[in-house]
Design a protein around this motif. Structure first.
Motif, short mmCIF file in Angstrom:
data_model
loop_
_atom_site.label_atom_id
_atom_site.label_comp_id
_atom_site.label_asym_id
_atom_site.label_seq_id
_atom_site.Cartn_x
_atom_site.Cartn_y
_atom_site.Cartn_z
N ILE A 271 -3.22 3.78 -2.67
CA ILE A 271 -3.05 2.88 -3.81
C ILE A 271 -2.70 1.50 -3.25
N ARG A 272 -3.42 0.49 -3.72
CA ARG A 272 -3.17 -0.89 -3.29
C ARG A 272 -2.99 -1.80 -4.50
N LYS A 273 -1.99 -2.65 -4.43
CA LYS A 273 -1.79 -3.67 -5.46
C LYS A 273 -2.66 -4.86 -5.10
N LEU A 274 -3.50 -5.28 -6.02
CA LEU A 274 -4.35 -6.45 -5.84
C LEU A 274 -3.86 -7.57 -6.74
N LYS A 275 -4.45 -8.74 -6.60
CA LYS A 275 -4.06 -9.87 -7.45
C LYS A 275 -4.22 -9.55 -8.93
N ASP A 276 -5.34 -8.90 -9.26
CA ASP A 276 -5.67 -8.68 -10.67
C ASP A 276 -5.59 -7.23 -11.12
N GLY A 277 -4.92 -6.38 -10.36
CA GLY A 277 -4.79 -4.97 -10.75
C GLY A 277 -4.47 -4.07 -9.58
N MET B 242 0.85 -1.18 0.00
CA MET B 242 0.00 0.00 0.00
C MET B 242 0.89 1.24 0.00
N SER B 243 0.48 2.22 -0.80
CA SER B 243 1.21 3.48 -0.85
C SER B 243 0.20 4.62 -0.99
N THR B 244 0.69 5.83 -0.91
CA THR B 244 -0.18 6.99 -1.09
C THR B 244 0.35 7.87 -2.22
N VAL B 245 -0.58 8.53 -2.86
CA VAL B 245 -0.26 9.47 -3.94
C VAL B 245 -0.97 10.76 -3.60
N GLU B 246 -0.31 11.87 -3.82
CA GLU B 246 -0.91 13.18 -3.56
C GLU B 246 -1.21 13.88 -4.89
N LEU B 247 -2.44 14.33 -5.04
CA LEU B 247 -2.85 15.04 -6.25
C LEU B 247 -3.16 16.50 -5.92
N LYS B 248 -2.64 17.41 -6.74
CA LYS B 248 -2.94 18.83 -6.59
C LYS B 248 -3.99 19.27 -7.60
N THR B 249 -4.15 18.47 -8.65
CA THR B 249 -5.17 18.73 -9.67
C THR B 249 -5.82 17.41 -10.05
N ILE B 250 -7.02 17.51 -10.55
CA ILE B 250 -7.73 16.36 -11.11
C ILE B 250 -7.80 16.62 -12.60
N SER B 251 -7.20 15.74 -13.39
CA SER B 251 -7.12 15.95 -14.84
C SER B 251 -7.86 14.85 -15.58
N THR B 252 -8.88 15.24 -16.31
CA THR B 252 -9.56 14.34 -17.24
C THR B 252 -9.61 15.10 -18.56
N ARG B 253 -10.77 15.30 -19.12
CA ARG B 253 -10.87 16.15 -20.31
C ARG B 253 -10.76 17.62 -19.92
N ARG B 254 -10.95 17.90 -18.66
CA ARG B 254 -10.75 19.25 -18.13
C ARG B 254 -9.96 19.11 -16.85
N VAL B 255 -9.46 20.22 -16.33
CA VAL B 255 -8.62 20.20 -15.14
C VAL B 255 -9.34 20.90 -14.00
N LEU B 256 -9.41 20.23 -12.85
CA LEU B 256 -9.92 20.84 -11.64
C LEU B 256 -8.72 21.13 -10.74
N LYS B 257 -8.47 22.39 -10.46
CA LYS B 257 -7.38 22.76 -9.56
C LYS B 257 -7.91 22.75 -8.14
N LEU B 258 -7.31 21.94 -7.30
CA LEU B 258 -7.77 21.79 -5.92
C LEU B 258 -7.14 22.86 -5.03
N ARG B 259 -7.88 23.30 -4.04
CA ARG B 259 -7.35 24.29 -3.09
C ARG B 259 -6.22 23.71 -2.25
N LYS B 260 -6.35 22.42 -1.95
CA LYS B 260 -5.30 21.73 -1.20
C LYS B 260 -5.17 20.33 -1.78
N PRO B 261 -3.99 19.77 -1.74
CA PRO B 261 -3.78 18.43 -2.30
C PRO B 261 -4.62 17.38 -1.57
#
Length: 87
Positions: free
Chosen positions: A25-31, A1-20
């Motif tokens: 994140i967890r590794k499973l058997k199938d993904g 298990m690990s952690t990831v910090e996001l400051k923005t959410i990026s898809t077809r558009r970008v959402l800038k977050l006020r705070k990260p």
């Protein structure tokens, strides 16, 4: 298990977050599983990067539903909307 910090959410558009935000994140058997329990958003992908992309897509879908909704939201949905607005 690990952690990831996001400051923005990026898809077809970008959402800038006020705070990260921190994702778990967890590794499973199938993904990989990417989650933020505070918002009840859980995503799966075949790779870590795909799980993060899927999380971002789910985040945007929840964000749009909460921000575009009228005041007929349930109490839980209103709390989720307030959490999203704080980000």
């Amino acid at each position: 298990m690990s952690t990831v910090e996001l400051k923005t959410i990026s898809t077809r558009r970008v959402l800038k977050l006020r705070k990260p935000i921190k994702l778990t994140i967890r590794k499973l058997k199938d993904g990989w599983r990417c989650e933020m329990k505070a918002l009840n958003i859980f995503a799966w992908g075949g790779s870590e990067a795909e799980a993060i992309r899927e999380f971002q897509a789910d985040f945007v879908a929840v964000y749009d539903a909460m921000m575009l909704s009228d005041d007929k939201l349930t109490g839980d949905a209103q709390q989720l909307r307030d959490k999203l607005k704080a980000l």
